[in-house]
Design an enzyme around this catalytic site. Structure first.
Site: not given
Ligand code: NAD
Ligand code: ZN
Length: 243
Positions: A59, A109
């Site tokens: 990652r 987080h």
């Molecule tokens: P989640 O994956 O559970 O939810 C993501 C949400 O984003 C969903 O409701 C989805 O419908 C929405 N979504 C997807 N594409 C989108 C877009 N283009 N525009 C707007 N909305 C969109 O993620 P979460 O609620 O952040 O919980 C996940 C945990 O996972 C966090 O604690 C985080 O630390 C970790 N995580 C982080 C990353 C990162 O840093 N980018 C990536 C994956 C997971």
């Protein structure tokens, strides 16, 4: 009714999706092909440190292949131009908010580009791979682990977040499924203290019912539109969700 001066923005994996970073619960409920409990719990780290460290190494390396999108850029503009208080609380462990130049933000987080010492608790900036047994720069113990808040661990800066929620006039949630607590409860805390609430998400989330207004669509479109709207208010007359 009061105007809007203090804003708290909560972001989740959805805000980084258009940059090419997979969200948490992709197809089949997996994160990049892994069950969450196999890569995101203290038990998993104890059982198979090689696997967990390698997962975050991949990652971390992938951050070099992505860039902030229009939603990160818009929040950085809000940060630069909003005259009231602002706190961007991200659940994301990527560094796209700061690379877009947002300053008033925190990672509740943890961060991929940080290592945490399991022996002394100190944190240090980290790039490249982090093999199990890496030595802590502060105490020397071979105890560095990814600086990621696993399930069952206490998120960072909860006092500062709670204080900002208690003071905010508007709470906005962007790209989060509303399934991970305590972040999923922030909307109710903000409401309790009288804040207006707005959700920007691709589709309805588990917490949608708690928001006064929900806008569904891609963050790369919704967030720049919303920021332009906010920066156009005169600050004393805005009434979100009302005409
Ligand atoms: P989640 O994956 O559970 O939810 C993501 C949400 O984003 C969903 O409701 C989805 O419908 C929405 N979504 C997807 N594409 C989108 C877009 N283009 N525009 C707007 N909305 C969109 O993620 P979460 O609620 O952040 O919980 C996940 C945990 O996972 C966090 O604690 C985080 O630390 C970790 N995580 C982080 C990353 C990162 O840093 N980018 C990536 C994956 C997971
Ligand atoms: Zn240490």
């Amino acid at each position: 009714m009061k105007g809007i001066r203090n804003i708290v923005v909560l972001t989740g994996a959805g805000i980084s999706a258009e940059s090419g970073i997979a969200t948490f619960r992709g197809p089949g409920g997996l994160w990049e092909g892994h069950r969450v409990e196999d890569v995101c719990t203290p038990e998993a780290l104890a059982a198979d440190a090689e696997l967990v460290h390698r997962f975050y190494d991949v990652r971390r390396a992938a951050l070099a292949t992505v860039v902030p999108n229009a939603a990160h850029d818009a929040l950085a503009r809000l940060d630069a131009e909003w005259p009231g208080e602002l706190l961007i609380v991200t659940q994301n462990v990527d560094d796209l908010h700061e690379r877009a130049a947002a300053k008033r933000m925190l990672h509740m987080h943890g961060e991929l580009r940080s290592a945490l010492c399991a022996a002394c608790g100190s944190r240090e900036a980290w790039s490249g791979d982090l093999p199990p047994g890496s030595a802590c720069g502060a105490c020397g113990a071979g105890a560095l682990r990814p600086d990621i808040v696993f399930f069952g661990e206490m998120p960072y800066e909860m006092e500062r977040i709670e204080a900002a929620l208690a003071r905010c006039d508007l709470f906005v949630s962007i790209g989060t499924s509303g399934a991970v607590y305590p972040a999923a409860g922030f909307v109710q805390t903000a409401r309790h203290y009288g804040a207006e609430t707005l959700e920007l998400n691709l589709d309805p989330s588990a917490g949608s019912v708690f928001f006064a207004e929900s806008r569904m669509g891609a963050a790369g479109v919704l967030v720049p539109d919303w920021v332009a709207e906010v920066l156009g208010w005169d600050g004393s007359t805005f009434r979100p969700g009302r005409s």
